[in-house]
Enzyme design. Structure first.
Site, PDB file in Angstrom:
ATOM      1  N   TYR A 118      63.473 116.309  43.994  1.00  0.00           N
ATOM      2  CA  TYR A 118      63.346 115.071  43.228  1.00  0.00           C
ATOM      3  C   TYR A 118      62.758 113.963  44.097  1.00  0.00           C
ATOM      4  O   TYR A 118      61.820 113.260  43.702  1.00  0.00           O
ATOM      5  CB  TYR A 118      64.716 114.658  42.694  1.00  0.00           C
ATOM      6  CG  TYR A 118      64.714 113.378  41.888  1.00  0.00           C
ATOM      7  CD1 TYR A 118      64.303 113.382  40.557  1.00  0.00           C
ATOM      8  CD2 TYR A 118      65.125 112.172  42.450  1.00  0.00           C
ATOM      9  CE1 TYR A 118      64.302 112.204  39.813  1.00  0.00           C
ATOM     10  CE2 TYR A 118      65.127 111.001  41.713  1.00  0.00           C
ATOM     11  CZ  TYR A 118      64.715 111.018  40.392  1.00  0.00           C
ATOM     12  OH  TYR A 118      64.708 109.850  39.668  1.00  0.00           O
ATOM     13  N   SER A 156      61.158 105.727  41.370  1.00  0.00           N
ATOM     14  CA  SER A 156      62.597 105.772  41.612  1.00  0.00           C
ATOM     15  C   SER A 156      62.911 105.073  42.920  1.00  0.00           C
ATOM     16  O   SER A 156      62.030 104.903  43.782  1.00  0.00           O
ATOM     17  CB  SER A 156      63.064 107.233  41.690  1.00  0.00           C
ATOM     18  OG  SER A 156      64.407 107.330  42.139  1.00  0.00           O
TER      19      SER A 156
END
Length: 292
Positions: free
Chosen positions: A162, A149
């Site tokens: 996250y 990510s």
């Protein structure tokens, strides 16, 4: 027909979003696809929509037995596995650091880190079994792509579980690439930027969630949000022979977001009100006055 004719690809989290985009691109290029998702109905819908052979497997990637089961299903249906796209993940909570429940941190790590570890281990075990039964080059192992990510490469004050999990993804990828290199097994990562998908649907009304993704992406150098197809095409490239000399790499697919110098005028320096940002982040728990 296609560059992946005769190849078999497992894609996790393929019931929607980036995983679906990857499955669609791999299938379009001729691969037989194993669509893995915790939502069995979504997995079956995607598998049925693909142009070539595909099967759907319902699995929780954080569960060891279910990971082994999706590999068994892939081998049972197609005889072997060439590619793995370990994409499944969850975003977790927007809770601020002092208020972050430890069980929520553990939940995100279980799916995003343990799930990728189990997927990597299962992939390497399957490649080892295939090499043991091969008559040809035992180094011709296969290729793995992990979904990292933009949060693997940058920092923010929210989405801490996250963000932590996606930093860990790169550690897993690099360790697996080192182990796999001498075996001819390549492991790389794709790092998406803003891609509006159902991953953030539960946070549709939260700042930094799905509702403002298009607006936030409009300030990247490419001035738009990404699509699952944008990410799927890069994942497919990393699995292809066009990337035969690439391993241990993370490829950003983020519209240029991660290279922006935020303290230069072209990067938006001074274009936002820091006091307003700080007040929104800290007022509730710190009686924030904004004074320095």
């Amino acid at each position: 027909d296609g560059r992946f004719a005769g190849k078999v690809a497992v894609v996790t989290g393929a019931g929607n979003g980036i995983g679906r985009g990857s499955a669609e691109r791999l299938a379009a290029d001729g691969a037989r696809v194993v669509v893995v998702d915790i939502n069995g109905d979504a997995a079956r819908s995607v598998a049925a929509s693909l142009p070539g052979e595909a099967i759907a497997v319902t699995a929780d990637v954080s569960d060891e037995g279910q990971v082994d089961a999706y590999i068994d299903a892939a081998v049972g249906a197609f005889g072997h596995v060439d590619f793995h796209h370990l994409n499944a993940g969850i975003f977790g909570t927007f809770a601020k650091l002092p208020d972050l429940p430890s069980d929520e941190f553990d939940r995100v790590m279980a799916v995003n880190v343990r799930g990728q570890f189990l997927g990597l281990r299962a992939a390497f075990r399957q490649y080892r079994a295939q090499a043991a039964g091969a008559r040809g080059d035992r180094r011709n192992g296969g290729a793995i792509v992990i979904t990292a990510s933009i949060a693997s490469l940058t920092g923010s004050a929210d989405l801490l579980p996250y963000q932590t999990s996606k930093h860990a993804s790169l550690g897993l990828m690099r360790g697996a690439a080192m182990y796999g290199g001498p075996l001819g097994i390549r492991v790389n990562a794709v790092a998406p930027g803003i891609v509006p998908t159902d991953l953030f649907a539960a946070a549709a009304t939260t700042a930094g969630g799905k509702n403002d993704m298009v607006r936030r992406a409009s300030t990247t150098p490419l001035r738009r949000a990404g699509t699952p197809a944008d990410i799927g095409s890069v994942a497919a490239f990393l699995m292809s022979e066009d990337a035969a000399y690439m391993t241990g790499q993370v490829v950003s697919v983020d519209g240029g977001a991660t290279f922006v110098n935020a303290v230069r005028p072209s990067g938006g320096a001074g274009a936002w009100d820091a006091a307003a940002v700080d007040a929104a982040m800290y007022t509730d728990s710190w009686n924030w006055s904004g004074e320095r």
